[in-house]
Design a protein around this motif. Sequence first.
Motif, PDB file in Angstrom:
ATOM      1  N   PRO A 129      30.215  25.644  29.743  1.00 20.03           N
ATOM      2  CA  PRO A 129      29.661  26.619  30.687  1.00 20.03           C
ATOM      3  C   PRO A 129      29.892  26.191  32.136  1.00 20.03           C
ATOM      4  O   PRO A 129      29.979  25.000  32.437  1.00 20.03           O
ATOM      5  N   PHE A 130      29.970  27.179  33.017  1.00 23.13           N
ATOM      6  CA  PHE A 130      30.217  26.865  34.421  1.00 23.13           C
ATOM      7  C   PHE A 130      29.626  27.930  35.324  1.00 23.13           C
ATOM      8  O   PHE A 130      29.354  29.064  34.915  1.00 23.13           O
ATOM      9  N   GLY A 131      29.417  27.539  36.571  1.00 18.06           N
ATOM     10  CA  GLY A 131      29.006  28.463  37.611  1.00 18.06           C
ATOM     11  C   GLY A 131      29.891  28.278  38.822  1.00 18.06           C
ATOM     12  O   GLY A 131      30.740  27.379  38.866  1.00 18.06           O
ATOM     13  N   THR A 132      29.708  29.125  39.834  1.00 12.29           N
ATOM     14  CA  THR A 132      30.565  29.041  41.014  1.00 12.29           C
ATOM     15  C   THR A 132      29.748  29.173  42.294  1.00 12.29           C
ATOM     16  O   THR A 132      28.712  29.850  42.329  1.00 12.29           O
ATOM     17  N   VAL A 133      30.255  28.523  43.326  1.00 14.80           N
ATOM     18  CA  VAL A 133      29.796  28.733  44.698  1.00 14.80           C
ATOM     19  C   VAL A 133      31.012  29.232  45.463  1.00 14.80           C
ATOM     20  O   VAL A 133      31.956  28.477  45.697  1.00 14.80           O
ATOM     21  N   LEU A 134      31.012  30.508  45.820  1.00  9.63           N
ATOM     22  CA  LEU A 134      32.192  31.124  46.415  1.00  9.63           C
ATOM     23  C   LEU A 134      32.270  30.847  47.908  1.00  9.63           C
ATOM     24  O   LEU A 134      31.303  31.066  48.636  1.00  9.63           O
ATOM     25  N   THR A 135      33.421  30.381  48.357  1.00 16.80           N
ATOM     26  CA  THR A 135      33.625  30.153  49.790  1.00 16.80           C
ATOM     27  C   THR A 135      34.760  30.988  50.367  1.00 16.80           C
ATOM     28  O   THR A 135      34.911  31.059  51.582  1.00 16.80           O
ATOM     29  N   LEU A 136      35.569  31.613  49.503  1.00 16.35           N
ATOM     30  CA  LEU A 136      36.715  32.390  49.965  1.00 16.35           C
ATOM     31  C   LEU A 136      36.805  33.662  49.126  1.00 16.35           C
ATOM     32  O   LEU A 136      37.305  33.634  47.999  1.00 16.35           O
ATOM     33  N   PRO A 137      36.296  34.783  49.643  1.00 13.77           N
ATOM     34  CA  PRO A 137      36.356  36.024  48.865  1.00 13.77           C
ATOM     35  C   PRO A 137      37.765  36.589  48.825  1.00 13.77           C
ATOM     36  O   PRO A 137      38.399  36.747  49.857  1.00 13.77           O
ATOM     37  N   ALA A 138      38.253  36.867  47.620  1.00  9.05           N
ATOM     38  CA  ALA A 138      39.614  37.397  47.487  1.00  9.05           C
ATOM     39  C   ALA A 138      39.877  37.884  46.068  1.00  9.05           C
ATOM     40  O   ALA A 138      40.146  39.056  45.840  1.00  9.05           O
ATOM     41  N   THR A 139      39.796  36.976  45.109  1.00 10.67           N
ATOM     42  CA  THR A 139      40.338  37.257  43.785  1.00 10.67           C
ATOM     43  C   THR A 139      39.373  37.950  42.837  1.00 10.67           C
ATOM     44  O   THR A 139      39.801  38.545  41.856  1.00 10.67           O
ATOM     45  N   GLY A 140      38.068  37.856  43.103  1.00  9.21           N
ATOM     46  CA  GLY A 140      37.091  38.394  42.166  1.00  9.21           C
ATOM     47  C   GLY A 140      36.843  37.505  40.975  1.00  9.21           C
ATOM     48  O   GLY A 140      36.088  37.865  40.070  1.00  9.21           O
ATOM     49  N   SER A 141      37.461  36.318  40.951  1.00  9.11           N
ATOM     50  CA  SER A 141      37.322  35.428  39.796  1.00  9.11           C
ATOM     51  C   SER A 141      35.885  34.988  39.567  1.00  9.11           C
ATOM     52  O   SER A 141      35.520  34.574  38.469  1.00  9.11           O
ATOM     53  N   GLU A 142      35.056  35.106  40.600  1.00  7.84           N
ATOM     54  CA  GLU A 142      33.657  34.704  40.488  1.00  7.84           C
ATOM     55  C   GLU A 142      32.834  35.612  39.592  1.00  7.84           C
ATOM     56  O   GLU A 142      31.687  35.306  39.247  1.00  7.84           O
ATOM     57  N   MET A 143      33.403  36.769  39.181  1.00  2.93           N
ATOM     58  CA  MET A 143      32.653  37.687  38.328  1.00  2.93           C
ATOM     59  C   MET A 143      33.537  38.300  37.250  1.00  2.93           C
ATOM     60  O   MET A 143      33.326  39.422  36.827  1.00  2.93           O
ATOM     61  N   ASN A 144      34.557  37.557  36.831  1.00  7.45           N
ATOM     62  CA  ASN A 144      35.355  38.016  35.700  1.00  7.45           C
ATOM     63  C   ASN A 144      35.724  36.858  34.788  1.00  7.45           C
ATOM     64  O   ASN A 144      35.352  35.713  35.054  1.00  7.45           O
ATOM     65  N   ASN A 145      36.451  37.150  33.738  1.00  8.96           N
ATOM     66  CA  ASN A 145      36.743  36.131  32.718  1.00  8.96           C
ATOM     67  C   ASN A 145      38.226  35.783  32.634  1.00  8.96           C
ATOM     68  O   ASN A 145      38.690  35.277  31.619  1.00  8.96           O
ATOM     69  N   GLY A 146      38.980  36.064  33.700  1.00 10.11           N
ATOM     70  CA  GLY A 146      40.414  35.803  33.685  1.00 10.11           C
ATOM     71  C   GLY A 146      40.809  34.750  34.694  1.00 10.11           C
ATOM     72  O   GLY A 146      40.052  34.413  35.611  1.00 10.11           O
ATOM     73  N   ALA A 147      42.012  34.210  34.515  1.00  7.08           N
ATOM     74  CA  ALA A 147      42.533  33.185  35.424  1.00  7.08           C
ATOM     75  C   ALA A 147      44.049  33.169  35.332  1.00  7.08           C
ATOM     76  O   ALA A 147      44.636  33.622  34.344  1.00  7.08           O
ATOM     77  N   VAL A 148      44.665  32.621  36.374  1.00  3.79           N
ATOM     78  CA  VAL A 148      46.122  32.459  36.423  1.00  3.79           C
ATOM     79  C   VAL A 148      46.415  31.012  36.799  1.00  3.79           C
ATOM     80  O   VAL A 148      45.893  30.512  37.800  1.00  3.79           O
ATOM     81  N   ILE A 149      47.253  30.361  36.006  1.00  5.14           N
ATOM     82  CA  ILE A 149      47.548  28.935  36.183  1.00  5.14           C
ATOM     83  C   ILE A 149      49.061  28.751  36.268  1.00  5.14           C
ATOM     84  O   ILE A 149      49.824  29.423  35.561  1.00  5.14           O
ATOM     85  N   THR A 150      49.484  27.818  37.109  1.00  4.02           N
ATOM     86  CA  THR A 150      50.902  27.511  37.292  1.00  4.02           C
ATOM     87  C   THR A 150      51.224  26.150  36.690  1.00  4.02           C
ATOM     88  O   THR A 150      50.434  25.208  36.807  1.00  4.02           O
ATOM     89  N   ARG A 151      52.380  26.062  36.042  1.00  3.13           N
ATOM     90  CA  ARG A 151      52.887  24.761  35.607  1.00  3.13           C
ATOM     91  C   ARG A 151      54.138  24.443  36.418  1.00  3.13           C
ATOM     92  O   ARG A 151      55.167  25.114  36.274  1.00  3.13           O
ATOM     93  N   ARG A 152      54.019  23.464  37.293  1.00  3.59           N
ATOM     94  CA  ARG A 152      55.112  23.153  38.208  1.00  3.59           C
ATOM     95  C   ARG A 152      56.383  22.742  37.472  1.00  3.59           C
ATOM     96  O   ARG A 152      57.493  23.090  37.870  1.00  3.59           O
ATOM     97  N   ALA A 153      56.217  21.971  36.399  1.00  2.00           N
ATOM     98  CA  ALA A 153      57.374  21.403  35.711  1.00  2.00           C
ATOM     99  C   ALA A 153      58.313  22.475  35.178  1.00  2.00           C
ATOM    100  O   ALA A 153      59.523  22.249  35.072  1.00  2.00           O
ATOM    101  N   SER A 154      57.779  23.648  34.841  1.00  2.00           N
ATOM    102  CA  SER A 154      58.609  24.700  34.243  1.00  2.00           C
ATOM    103  C   SER A 154      58.616  25.989  35.056  1.00  2.00           C
ATOM    104  O   SER A 154      59.189  26.986  34.608  1.00  2.00           O
TER     105      SER A 154
END
Length: 384
Positions: A129-154
């Motif tokens: 489980p996790f919570g958030t303290v938002l400092t930069l409003p933009a993505t809406g990730s603070e109230m949804n269940n999705g994420a985008v991750i980058t893998r530099r190697a590929s």
Amino acid sequence: MQNFTFYNPTRILFGTHRLPELAREIPADARVLITYGGGSIARTGTLAEVNAALKGFAVVEFGGIEPNPTYETLIQAVELARRENVGFLLSVGGGSVIDGTKFIAAAIPFAGDPWDILSKRARIKSAVPFGTVLTLPATGSEMNNGAVITRRASNDKLAFSHPLLFPRFSILDPTKAYTLPARQIANGVVDAFVHVIEQYLTYPADAKVQDRFAEGLLLTLIEDGPKALQEPQNYALRANLMWVATMALNGLIGAGVPNDWATHMLGHELTALHGLDHAQSLAVILPAMLEVRRGEKREKLLQYAARVWQLREGDDEARIDQAIERTRQFFESLQVSTHLAAYNIGKEAIPALIDQLERHGMTALGEHRNFTIEGSRRVYELAS
């Protein structure tokens, strides 16, 4: 309107002086891992406030999560959390830190290779489980269940989501955004704007509530976004923009209506290969995407022209032209460029971008799932 199931369990604590309430939101016996990005939360005092609010808790810190968070960094946090027997995560930052924390939450208990969560859509059975303290409003990730991750190697930038990855709570204090540089304020406005567009500018579904809600969010961004660049410590502006960014992607305006997301998919490849900010990639792609797909989006483009940009004179094609141009001008007014040339990316970069889309299976995109690689190529060319 389409059938839908709407579920959002995230508890929002909005307003000033909410950080002291942290202790009531986290299990008393939890070992807490604080995740964050660069040094700004230390310089502004936010990290000290968080630690003060968590007095009495066993706390571990992990910093250095990048904009466009990378697997290579996040896996270090996973290893730390496992060693320290962490039972709760607290993300302090913007959407990138929150996205990264979602991956950490899923990866800690994951039995196999954590990259499979993204690359193979491996089943997530549990998450810390996790919570958030938002400092930069933009993505809406603070109230949804999705994420985008980058893998530099590929050079992979991949998305994932799961019902277990809604934050338990998010603290939204608009004053925490006062010290943001202009570039991040502008990026946040663009990001939220395009999130709304992806769920609104598709085809009519007789979803009057969702349409009017989306249009209200867009109008607020158009009205307050440029002002926030001039008055970064205006509480009313910061509060409205923070809540708009959250509402833009918490599932509400996208429920029961067709969703697009092709602009995001093409934008992800620009970020993965050329390092553009997420919002910069969206500002480049969206106007070109609307131009290329103006036929299939015709009815909603005319609605967008009339209700958002107040364009009611002239023939249909002229109003669509103007609506697309107004969109471009809005992004440019925020000092976010809308052509690849502004980022020193030429047409010679397009074949590699197309290869990336094909490698990631992004060959049938859009609300009709019929937007092909050739269409994507035209968008990149028009955006050059």
